[in-house]
Design a protein around this motif. Sequence first.
Motif, PDB file in Angstrom:
ATOM      1  N   ASP A 437       0.859  -1.195   0.000  1.00  0.00           N
ATOM      2  CA  ASP A 437       0.000   0.000   0.000  1.00  0.00           C
ATOM      3  C   ASP A 437       0.888   1.235   0.000  1.00  0.00           C
ATOM      4  O   ASP A 437       1.932   1.272   0.678  1.00  0.00           O
ATOM      5  CB  ASP A 437      -0.910   0.007   1.232  1.00  0.00           C
ATOM      6  N   PHE A 438       0.467   2.253  -0.740  1.00  0.00           N
ATOM      7  CA  PHE A 438       1.225   3.498  -0.850  1.00  0.00           C
ATOM      8  C   PHE A 438       0.390   4.650  -0.304  1.00  0.00           C
ATOM      9  O   PHE A 438      -0.835   4.551  -0.190  1.00  0.00           O
ATOM     10  CB  PHE A 438       1.623   3.744  -2.305  1.00  0.00           C
ATOM     11  N   PHE A 439       1.056   5.736   0.025  1.00  0.00           N
ATOM     12  CA  PHE A 439       0.369   6.870   0.621  1.00  0.00           C
ATOM     13  C   PHE A 439      -0.547   7.573  -0.365  1.00  0.00           C
ATOM     14  O   PHE A 439      -1.453   8.312   0.032  1.00  0.00           O
ATOM     15  CB  PHE A 439       1.388   7.868   1.183  1.00  0.00           C
ATOM     16  N   ASP A 440      -0.337   7.381  -1.638  1.00  0.00           N
ATOM     17  CA  ASP A 440      -1.171   8.002  -2.659  1.00  0.00           C
ATOM     18  C   ASP A 440      -1.021   7.183  -3.934  1.00  0.00           C
ATOM     19  O   ASP A 440      -0.432   6.095  -3.921  1.00  0.00           O
ATOM     20  CB  ASP A 440      -0.757   9.472  -2.878  1.00  0.00           C
ATOM     21  N   ARG A 441      -1.504   7.728  -5.003  1.00  0.00           N
ATOM     22  CA  ARG A 441      -1.421   7.056  -6.295  1.00  0.00           C
ATOM     23  C   ARG A 441      -0.155   7.526  -7.007  1.00  0.00           C
ATOM     24  O   ARG A 441       0.079   8.729  -7.128  1.00  0.00           O
ATOM     25  CB  ARG A 441      -2.658   7.406  -7.118  1.00  0.00           C
ATOM     26  N   TYR A 442       0.666   6.561  -7.481  1.00  0.00           N
ATOM     27  CA  TYR A 442       1.957   6.916  -8.072  1.00  0.00           C
ATOM     28  C   TYR A 442       2.200   6.132  -9.361  1.00  0.00           C
ATOM     29  O   TYR A 442       1.718   5.014  -9.538  1.00  0.00           O
ATOM     30  CB  TYR A 442       3.103   6.597  -7.097  1.00  0.00           C
ATOM     31  N   ASP A 443       3.016   6.755 -10.212  1.00  0.00           N
ATOM     32  CA  ASP A 443       3.582   6.027 -11.343  1.00  0.00           C
ATOM     33  C   ASP A 443       4.713   5.158 -10.823  1.00  0.00           C
ATOM     34  O   ASP A 443       5.500   5.579  -9.966  1.00  0.00           O
ATOM     35  CB  ASP A 443       4.130   6.993 -12.393  1.00  0.00           C
ATOM     36  N   MET A 444       4.810   3.969 -11.347  1.00  0.00           N
ATOM     37  CA  MET A 444       5.901   3.071 -10.942  1.00  0.00           C
ATOM     38  C   MET A 444       6.196   2.073 -12.051  1.00  0.00           C
ATOM     39  O   MET A 444       5.336   1.777 -12.877  1.00  0.00           O
ATOM     40  CB  MET A 444       5.547   2.345  -9.643  1.00  0.00           C
ATOM     41  N   THR A 445       7.436   1.590 -12.050  1.00  0.00           N
ATOM     42  CA  THR A 445       7.835   0.516 -12.946  1.00  0.00           C
ATOM     43  C   THR A 445       8.024  -0.738 -12.120  1.00  0.00           C
ATOM     44  O   THR A 445       8.691  -0.714 -11.085  1.00  0.00           O
ATOM     45  CB  THR A 445       9.154   0.862 -13.663  1.00  0.00           C
TER      46      THR A 445
END
Length: 477
Positions: A437-445
């Motif tokens: 889980d992340f603190f917000d919505r992010y771009d990631m590879t």
Amino acid sequence: MTYSRIKKIISFTLCLAMFMSFCGCGKAKETSAKKIAPMEPEEVSTYYFDFLGGKDVMPIAGYHGPQTYQYSAKGQKLPDYFSDEFMEMVADCGINIITNNGADYTNSTDKAKRLLDLGEKYKVGIFVRDSTILDNLGDETLSIQELDEQINKYVNHPACVGIYVVDEPGNATYYSQNENRYISCYSKLFQNLNQLGVKGYGNLYPLTSMGAVDVYKNYLQEYIDTCPVGYISYDKYPFVNDNSLTYAHDYFLNLSVVRKAAESADIPFWGFVQSGAQWNDEGRYFDSNGYFPGEGQFMWLVNTTLAYGAKGIQYFPLLQPYWFAYSLTEPFDFERNGLIGAWGNKTQWWYYAQNANKQIAAIDEVLMNSVNKGVIVSEQTMSDHFKDVDYIIKGKSWRELSNVSGEAMIGCFNYNGKSAYYVVNYDTEYAQKIKLDFFDRYDMTVIQKAEKKYINASSLELTMSAGEGVLIVMGDK
């Protein structure tokens, strides 16, 4: 205006505001991710080989390469290891360096030259073994001029990545049984090679017990202070009796102590992965007690080492020595250990290593250019394995990552100012789902099984095989 009319206007305004909020009108909905300030890029301690492709390519080495012995097994001679067939197996597995082999340049010149030519053909670097150098140590160490004259016979060959020097030297307080193999016997040779700008290969003993930690630290420090090798290589094999994690604590403690010593010297460290077990240095005949580590344990070894910040992986043995195959019933067991059995056969570990090395080749540019900031251990049940071990991040969050569900070990990296996570399924027997889980919505590879995906998400559920590792780089497109 009457009080009744004012009341109606206020009521209408409140209703309108509620309606607009419900319909999504009014203030625009925020869609951008919660900003996490980038880290300052850090200088990375690395060690690389131009022949392999430079600083972005991780060394993936095999120890115990082609041998010159002619030995009869089951009525036939062992195969010629100085062949295209053998070197193609090495390259197809993903090995890019052979550290130790039996082709002594002084005594088996033709074989040594053949191995270098095969290395060039298949893009596998060779550390050359030369008894003219290794038979003259301590006070008899060749001078810089003598050393230069000797190695100039082969050091400019494209596939020559350096000189093999020593495996597991001791000192007066750590493995003191043989004074002729003390670190001090090799220090001048390492120093002379360093002055000539030539890489030397050396590998150290593991930490044997908790009671020896301080002695072991001094042992490492002597090596660092007197042998300018440029990295620390050591071997620690936790699956010595079976596939259990009985010795996991000793394994991580050794990893932690070596990493700290390497960091203090601003050099990287390389770890070993055991391809099989039941070594046989004594040359005894005995029956195999099963085959271990299994695939999950093997991948766990590779990926926990990477998650902890290693800049090189090594496999032992690459080629099974024939005496490692002695058995009472066959009388040989060519499946017991080695990526390649003494019969020239691919073992189960060859296939495991091939899969591991494909993943490494897909992620090594990131790992080779990243600084490890610590490791997250997600489950309390794993805590005994990490008792008194350094570099453990408290909790289950780091930068963009807010929580982890599942039995995972996560290496946290500074990759040129961006966060990178190397997620390892800590379970060595079973696949599992690990949720991040992340603190917000992010771009990631996300790189899994050597395949790259670009994702925008606030949580990520990974289905991971036993011991598997997955790399996540934040903010990448």
